[in-house]
Each structure stands twice: as structure tokens, then as C-alpha cells.
Enzyme design. Structure first.
Site, PDB file in Angstrom:
ATOM      1  N   TYR A  81       0.826  -1.413   0.051  1.00  0.00           N
ATOM      2  CA  TYR A  81       0.096  -0.127  -0.092  1.00  0.00           C
ATOM      3  C   TYR A  81       0.865   1.239   0.005  1.00  0.00           C
ATOM      4  O   TYR A  81       1.973   1.353   0.174  1.00  0.00           O
ATOM      5  CB  TYR A  81      -0.918  -0.071   1.369  1.00  0.00           C
ATOM      6  CG  TYR A  81      -2.003   1.041   1.139  1.00  0.00           C
ATOM      7  CD1 TYR A  81      -2.878   0.760   0.117  1.00  0.00           C
ATOM      8  CD2 TYR A  81      -2.372   1.865   2.237  1.00  0.00           C
ATOM      9  CE1 TYR A  81      -4.205   1.681  -0.004  1.00  0.00           C
ATOM     10  CE2 TYR A  81      -3.638   2.849   1.860  1.00  0.00           C
ATOM     11  CZ  TYR A  81      -4.331   2.660   0.779  1.00  0.00           C
ATOM     12  OH  TYR A  81      -5.309   3.455   0.844  1.00  0.00           O
ATOM     13  N   VAL A 182     -16.361   1.488  -3.991  1.00  0.00           N
ATOM     14  CA  VAL A 182     -16.442   2.998  -4.369  1.00  0.00           C
ATOM     15  C   VAL A 182     -17.381   3.154  -5.884  1.00  0.00           C
ATOM     16  O   VAL A 182     -18.068   3.971  -5.890  1.00  0.00           O
ATOM     17  CB  VAL A 182     -15.016   3.277  -4.997  1.00  0.00           C
ATOM     18  CG1 VAL A 182     -14.973   4.860  -5.636  1.00  0.00           C
ATOM     19  CG2 VAL A 182     -14.162   3.217  -3.606  1.00  0.00           C
TER      20      VAL A 182
END
Length: 360
Positions: A81, A182
Site C-alpha cells: 500500500y 467505490v
């Protein structure tokens, strides 16, 4: 004094010789910890720790109620990440908690208030103590799953719709990964704003069922990837304008396919890379259509904006939820003790349900 999980734990035997000192009371708490980055199925473990009940004047004791497993959480545990965790670390980046005790100088929170922790110390745990400034008050009349999942995906969708192009009623947005959390939030918030959406998904055995699901959420059009090069697109643009804004969470060739259908001077916003492939861009689209390529990371947005701005955004998103126009993704509630099953399911190729950890 011994320290565990960054919280001071005073051993009770230290107080035996001090009759005028009250012993520190603590709660037995649990968390999902990883000591090294790697496969979440391997490195995550449930651990016990103690949380002090003796809060200072500006502190709040909370009990986590629910916390989702997001793709970013998995990537962070894997060490893939944008931000590295300080090990050992607790998993999770969002969730909703209930206030169970407040210090004497805490003003805006009370016992029973629902809050979102903003400290980056993990949410897959049962209890914690924070200063008041590290908590965002949330409407406790929201459905539990909506409150637990409001801080990452709906905020990402909202900011991308608001911050890159001056969209008006009747404008069009195109996105890949439309069935992601999303993507679903984009569909619903765009519908609330009266903005058209063209939603691209991968082909799969249940594709017609998925198309119906996204259409029922408010999608204007849903297409599979190979339909982006079919006459269907020309038919779509007979009734709606070409997109001025594109959202890319897949990368690779998928982003280039979105650009084929955009209006001049449009903007392509990349917020993910599910294919794990480099972004492919047609040079002609940049030169002849004057497209802009941007990136977006919700974590960075929150770092450079005030708490008041975050609260305003959450208030606006909450109002959409309460109208019934913004629902959380399909989900499965899993007890913390069954985290291994929840983590494994969240890593499947075709994730159909958001895994929500429930702290009991």
C-alpha cells in the site's frame, strides 16, 4: 510501567502498598494484529490486550461496533500500500464505535455517541482510548453498516465527483470497476446529483444479474469491457453526452478503453490498480483530445484538509444515506473470532459481499 499496544498498563500489584491510590481499572480487549507484512491469511492473529478505563480529562473510551475489510486493508497487510504500517500493527482503516466513557473536559461527545476513529492505529479491535480530536461524531440513527463503511468508499466517490470537473445536471461520468464499493457509491451519489453514469464491469457467469443490481442502484448504463468497442456505445451517446470525467480503479488497458469515449478536455482520475498492471494511455487521446490524467487518494485528501471540512463532507453524505439513495454494498456480518473466514472471502477473485467484522 509496562506498555502494550501503545497504551499504558499499570499492574495492579503496584497499588497494594499505596492505600491512598485507586487501582487502574482495565478492560480485556481483543484485536487482529500482524507482526510482519505478508499473506493476511497467515500473518493475522487475534491477540488480547488491556484497555484502561481510567480516562484522562480529554480522553474518550470507545467500544468498536463494526469495521469492514476493504481491499486497501488487505494491501496494507501485504505491504503493498502507499503507506507502511508501523509493526506490530492492528488491521483495518475504518469502522464505527460507541462512546462508553468520557473525560471531564470532553465537550462534544457523550456516552452512547457513535464515532469514527481517525487515528491510524487500526480498527479491527474491540476497545480503545482516544483524545476527543481523534474522533468524528457520526449520526447514531444511521444503519450500522452504513456508519461502519462511510469513511472510505463513499467519501472517495463523493470527492472524485466534486473535485475534478464542474459537473452539472445531465453530465456524464464513465468508470470501470463499477461493482466495487467505490463504484457503487459513485452510481448512487451521481444519481442523487442527477449525473449520468456509464459503468464498466468484467464479464462473468452472473453478469446479467450484476447489471440488474447496478441498474437498480441508479446506474444509467452498465456494459462489460468488450462492449466498449461495440456499436452499443454509439447508441448510448444518442441520449446522453460523452463523459467529461472518468474513474479508473483497474489500470492496464481498461483505463485506455475509458479514454476512447471521453469528450475533449476531460479528466481521467485513477484511484486504484486492481489489475496490478501499469496504466496504459493512448498518446493520441492526450494530444488530440487534450485529456488530463490525475490521481486520487482519500488518505492524502484527509491529511491536507481540516477536521471541519471532513465533518461537512460526512454530514452531506449522511444526508444522502438518510434519503435512502445511498446504500452500503451487499455485506456479510462476521464475528471477530471468525476473522480468518472473513479475510479469506474478502480476497476471492469475484467478491460479491463486503465482509464486516462485528465486535461483540
Amino acid at each position: 510501567m509496562a506498555f502494550k499496544w501503545g497504551l499504558p498498563i499499570l499492574h495492579r500489584h503496584l497499588f497494594k502498598s499505596f492505600s491512598n491510590v485507586n487501582p487502574v481499572m482495565s478492560l480485556s480487549s481483543y484485536a487482529l494484529q500482524y507482526k510482519e507484512c505478508g499473506d493476511p491469511n497467515v500473518v493475522l492473529e487475534k491477540v488480547e490486550y488491556e484497555t484502561s478505563e481510567n480516562v484522562q480529562s480529554n480522553q474518550v473510551l470507545i467500544k468498536m461496533l463494526a469495521a469492514p475489510i476493504n481491499p486497501a486493508d488487505i494491501n496494507m497487510i501485504q505491504g503493498k500500500y502507499g503507506k507502511k504500517a508501523k509493526l506490530p500493527a492492528i488491521g483495518g482503516n475504518e469502522g464505527v464505535a460507541e462512546v462508553i466513557k468520557t473525560g471531564s473536559s470532553v465537550k462534544d461527545l457523550k456516552v452512547g455517541s457513535w464515532v469514527i476513529p481517525t487515528a491510524e492505529d487500526g480498527t479491527w479491535k474491540t476497545h480503545a482510548v482516544y483524545t476527543e480530536d481523534k474522533l468524528l461524531k457520526i449520526d447514531e440513527t444511521l444503519p450500522l453498516v452504513s456508519a461502519a463503511t462511510i469513511y472510505v468508499n463513499p467519501c472517495t466517490a463523493y470527492r472524485m465527483l466534486k473535485d475534478f470537473e464542474n459537473l452539472k445536471e445531465g453530465s456524464t461520468v464513465i468508470q470501470n470497476g463499477a461493482n466495487s464499493a467505490v463504484g457503487q457509491a459513485v452510481i448512487q451519489i451521481a444519481k442523487h446529483l442527477k449525473i449520468n453514469t456509464i459503468n464498466v464491469i468484467r464479464d462473468r457467469p452472473n453478469v446479467e444479474s450484476l447489471k440488474s443490481y447496478l441498474t437498480n442502484l441508479g446506474a444509467t448504463h452498465v456494459v462489460v469491457e468488450n462492449e466498449l468497442r461495440s456499436p452499443l456505445m454509439a447508441d448510448i451517446f444518442k441520449s446522453i453526452p460523452k463523459p467529461a470525467l472518468a474513474f479508473n480503479c483497474v489500470g492496464g488497458k481498461s483505463a485506455a478503453e475509458l479514454m476512447r469515449h471521453m469528450t475533449d478536455k476531460g479528466t481521467v482520475v485513477t484511484y486504484g490498480a486492481m489489475s496490478k498492471q501499469p496504466l496504459m494511455i493512448n498518446t493520441g487521446h492526450l494530444i488530440f483530445n487534450d485529456l488530463s490524467i490525475r490521481g486520487f487518494w482519500m488518505t492524502k485528501w484527509k491529511e491536507v484538509h481540516t477536521k471541519e471540512e471532513v465533518e461537512k463532507m460526512l454530514k452531506e453524505i449522511t444526508s444522502i444515506i438518510k434519503t435512502g439513495l445511498l446504500k452500503p454494498p451487499t455485506n456479510r456480518m462476521v464475528k471477530l473470532e471468525n476473522f480468518k473466514d472473513a479475510v479469506a472471502k474478502s480476497m476471492e477473485s469475484y467478491v460479491t459481499e463486503k465482509q464486516i467484522l462485528v465486535m461483540e
